[in-house]
Scaffold this active site. Structure first.
Site, mmCIF file in Angstrom:
data_model
loop_
_atom_site.group_PDB
_atom_site.id
_atom_site.type_symbol
_atom_site.label_atom_id
_atom_site.label_comp_id
_atom_site.label_asym_id
_atom_site.label_seq_id
_atom_site.Cartn_x
_atom_site.Cartn_y
_atom_site.Cartn_z
ATOM 1 N N ASP A 167 0.533 38.301 -11.504
ATOM 2 C CA ASP A 167 -0.457 37.474 -10.814
ATOM 3 C C ASP A 167 -1.885 37.819 -11.226
ATOM 4 O O ASP A 167 -2.297 38.974 -11.196
ATOM 5 C CB ASP A 167 -0.307 37.655 -9.299
ATOM 6 C CG ASP A 167 -1.081 36.607 -8.519
ATOM 7 O OD1 ASP A 167 -1.030 35.424 -8.900
ATOM 8 O OD2 ASP A 167 -1.729 36.967 -7.521
ATOM 9 N N LYS B 131 5.643 38.945 -2.069
ATOM 10 C CA LYS B 131 4.253 38.803 -2.479
ATOM 11 C C LYS B 131 3.417 39.983 -1.986
ATOM 12 O O LYS B 131 3.943 40.892 -1.324
ATOM 13 C CB LYS B 131 3.705 37.466 -1.987
ATOM 14 C CG LYS B 131 4.444 36.268 -2.620
ATOM 15 C CD LYS B 131 3.847 34.949 -2.233
ATOM 16 C CE LYS B 131 2.482 34.716 -2.834
ATOM 17 N NZ LYS B 131 2.559 34.447 -4.296
ATOM 18 N N ARG C 4 0.816 -1.215 0.000
ATOM 19 C CA ARG C 4 0.000 0.000 0.000
ATOM 20 C C ARG C 4 0.848 1.262 0.000
ATOM 21 O O ARG C 4 0.555 2.227 -0.713
ATOM 22 C CB ARG C 4 -0.957 -0.020 1.197
ATOM 23 C CG ARG C 4 -1.840 1.220 1.350
ATOM 24 C CD ARG C 4 -2.431 1.741 0.051
ATOM 25 N NE ARG C 4 -3.094 0.710 -0.741
ATOM 26 C CZ ARG C 4 -3.364 0.833 -2.031
ATOM 27 N NH1 ARG C 4 -2.983 1.921 -2.693
ATOM 28 N NH2 ARG C 4 -3.969 -0.130 -2.675
ATOM 29 N N LYS D 299 2.842 24.777 -3.074
ATOM 30 C CA LYS D 299 1.553 24.205 -2.664
ATOM 31 C C LYS D 299 1.629 22.680 -2.768
ATOM 32 O O LYS D 299 1.007 22.046 -3.618
ATOM 33 C CB LYS D 299 0.425 24.767 -3.522
ATOM 34 C CG LYS D 299 0.234 26.272 -3.328
ATOM 35 C CD LYS D 299 -0.843 26.827 -4.230
ATOM 36 C CE LYS D 299 -0.972 28.330 -4.040
ATOM 37 N NZ LYS D 299 -1.991 28.926 -4.957
ATOM 38 N N GLU E 132 5.922 40.052 -6.841
ATOM 39 C CA GLU E 132 4.599 39.828 -7.414
ATOM 40 C C GLU E 132 3.911 41.163 -7.673
ATOM 41 O O GLU E 132 3.933 42.054 -6.811
ATOM 42 C CB GLU E 132 3.757 38.992 -6.446
ATOM 43 C CG GLU E 132 2.311 38.790 -6.846
ATOM 44 C CD GLU E 132 1.521 38.081 -5.770
ATOM 45 O OE1 GLU E 132 0.566 38.687 -5.236
ATOM 46 O OE2 GLU E 132 1.849 36.929 -5.441
#
Length: 283
Positions: A223, A171, A104, A139, A201
């Protein structure tokens, strides 16, 4: 086929050991221990049940070897290669207990990573004829970033930062906390090492104008811009900066974004939304 040097087992072992410890629990594989004679031997094949790009063979092999080094593993389709339904990816021979107890964990890794590689390849295919490169983001599944980013490479993509310490990526929240584009760029120029690349960004062409006027960035992340705005941004930059497009980058949209002339297209979906490639282990 996309080929990349394998990761050192030293890097992979902690991830695989943690997964095996989770699956074996406190008492080990009680089903196999009770149902299968100790000396039973196995001949098994790990097969694809759908088409895709293979990733995770190195990790799956390690899972079998860690449970029982006597299990012999023969990888038939390596990481980075394509497979079709019913293709044999790996053959196994040896103690049945070891094969069953690792099954598994091996399939979970291989299916998950092959899914990422397969989705990445779909994105990459849509950039053919352009200079744009598909890249992942941070992410990723906590604890599995290194193997998920390796799967992106197997699919023909490229890697973004592995951690916050890799590069400076300013950012929108950094800009807000620092007081604006100009203050944040000046703060970074005053404090950052000359060895560290800087990306910032921007959400608007007005912000891009500020960046171009102030300087101090190597890369600009465009963005959530529509295609027309991205086209104008590429013209404004005039090749002075590396440009990365990001935000809602679906497979359907990638081709038109790549065509505007950006250097990179980043998509969190590569790792957070990839569908697991269906795999099975048959005795």
């Amino acid at each position: 086929m996309t080929t990349h040097a394998p990761l050192p087992d030293l890097v992979l072992e902690p991830l695989v050991r943690a997964a095996l410890a989770e699956d074996l629990g406190g008492s080990g594989d009680i089903t196999t221990r009770c149902a299968v004679p100790p000396g039973a031997k196995a001949n098994a094949s790990l097969r694809a049940r759908g088409a895709g790009v293979v990733s995770g063979m190195q990790v799956a092999e390690l899972a079998f070897r860690l449970v029982d080094p006597a299990v012999e593993v023969d990888v038939k389709i390596p990481d980075g290669a394509r497979c079709g339904p019913s293709d044999v990816l790996m053959e196994l021979q040896g103690p049945a207990h070891g094969v069953l107890s690792a099954e598994r964990v091996a399939l979970n890794f291989a299916g998950r990573l092959s899914g990422i590689a397969t989705l990445t390849a779909q994105y990459v295919e849509r950039t053919h004829g352009t200079a744009a490169r598909i890249t992942c983001t941070r992410k990723t599944t906590p604890g599995l970033r290194v193997v998920e980013k390796q799967a992106v490479l197997h699919g023909g993509g490229y890697n973004h930062r592995f951690s916050l310490s890799d590069a400076i990526l300013i950012k929108d929240n950094h800009i807000a906390a620092a007081g604006g584009i100009v203050p944040v760029l000046r703060a970074v120029k005053a404090q950052a090492s000359h060895m560290v690349r800087v990306e910032i960004e921007v959400d608007t062409l007005e912000q891009l104008t500020e960046v171009l006027a102030e300087g101090g960035a190597d890369v600009v992340l465009l963005d959530n811009m529509d295609t027309a705005t991205l086209t104008e941004a590429v013209a404004m930059a005039g090749g002075r900066l590396v440009l990365e497009a990001s935000g809602t980058m679906t497979p359907e949209r990638v081709a038109e974004v790549a065509a505007v002339g950006v250097d990179y297209i980043s998509a969190g979906a590569l790792t957070h939304s990839a569908r697991t490639l269906d795999l099975g282990l048959d005795f």
